[in-house]
Design a protein around this motif. Structure first.
Motif, short mmCIF file in Angstrom:
data_model
loop_
_atom_site.label_atom_id
_atom_site.label_comp_id
_atom_site.label_asym_id
_atom_site.label_seq_id
_atom_site.Cartn_x
_atom_site.Cartn_y
_atom_site.Cartn_z
N SER A 16 -23.59 -6.96 -14.73
CA SER A 16 -24.27 -7.62 -15.84
C SER A 16 -25.41 -8.53 -15.39
O SER A 16 -26.16 -9.04 -16.20
N PHE A 17 -25.53 -8.74 -14.07
CA PHE A 17 -26.53 -9.65 -13.54
C PHE A 17 -27.38 -8.99 -12.47
O PHE A 17 -26.97 -8.04 -11.83
N ARG A 18 -28.58 -9.54 -12.30
CA ARG A 18 -29.42 -9.09 -11.19
C ARG A 18 -29.90 -10.33 -10.44
O ARG A 18 -30.06 -11.41 -11.02
N THR A 19 -30.10 -10.18 -9.16
CA THR A 19 -30.60 -11.28 -8.34
C THR A 19 -31.91 -10.86 -7.69
O THR A 19 -32.14 -9.68 -7.42
N ARG A 20 -32.76 -11.84 -7.47
CA ARG A 20 -34.03 -11.61 -6.79
C ARG A 20 -34.26 -12.79 -5.86
O ARG A 20 -34.10 -13.94 -6.25
N THR A 21 -34.60 -12.48 -4.63
CA THR A 21 -34.85 -13.52 -3.63
C THR A 21 -36.35 -13.68 -3.44
O THR A 21 -37.07 -12.70 -3.27
N VAL A 22 -36.81 -14.93 -3.50
CA VAL A 22 -38.22 -15.26 -3.33
C VAL A 22 -38.33 -16.23 -2.16
O VAL A 22 -37.62 -17.24 -2.13
#
Length: 99
Positions: A16-22
């Motif tokens: 249900s979730f997505r992660t993005r690393t910056v």
């Protein structure tokens, strides 16, 4: 009792979730784009970031701090430190699969 810092690095959060690393390198600036941060809870995983507002205000956040950037009048994110600032943005996965 000291609380453990919030971290999303290396943690599966489910479908249900997505992660993005910056990552913002030392001395670097990342212009703010609303769509990039929409519906995202943002955790400073390491380093520090300075959030600059449209009116010129600036506020620093360090490792473990949790941010909400949507609708806050942000102009840019700066890394004024000597190490890379790593941010992880967690947002809900849209039902239609779109970004």
């Amino acid at each position: 009792m000291d609380a453990e810092p919030v971290t999303f690095l290396g943690r599966p959060l489910g479908p249900s979730f997505r992660t993005r690393t910056v990552t913002i390198r030392p001395g670097g600036t990342r212009p703010y784009e609303e769509g990039e941060w929409r519906d995202a809870l943002v955790v400073v995983e390491c380093g520090a970031v300075v959030v600059e507002g449209h009116a010129g205000s600036r506020r620093a956040f360090g490792a473990g701090d949790v941010l909400w950037l949507t609708g806050m009048g942000v102009r840019a994110l700066h890394n004024e430190g000597q190490e890379s600032a790593v941010l992880v943005a967690v947002s809900r996965q849209r039902a239609d699969g779109a970004e």
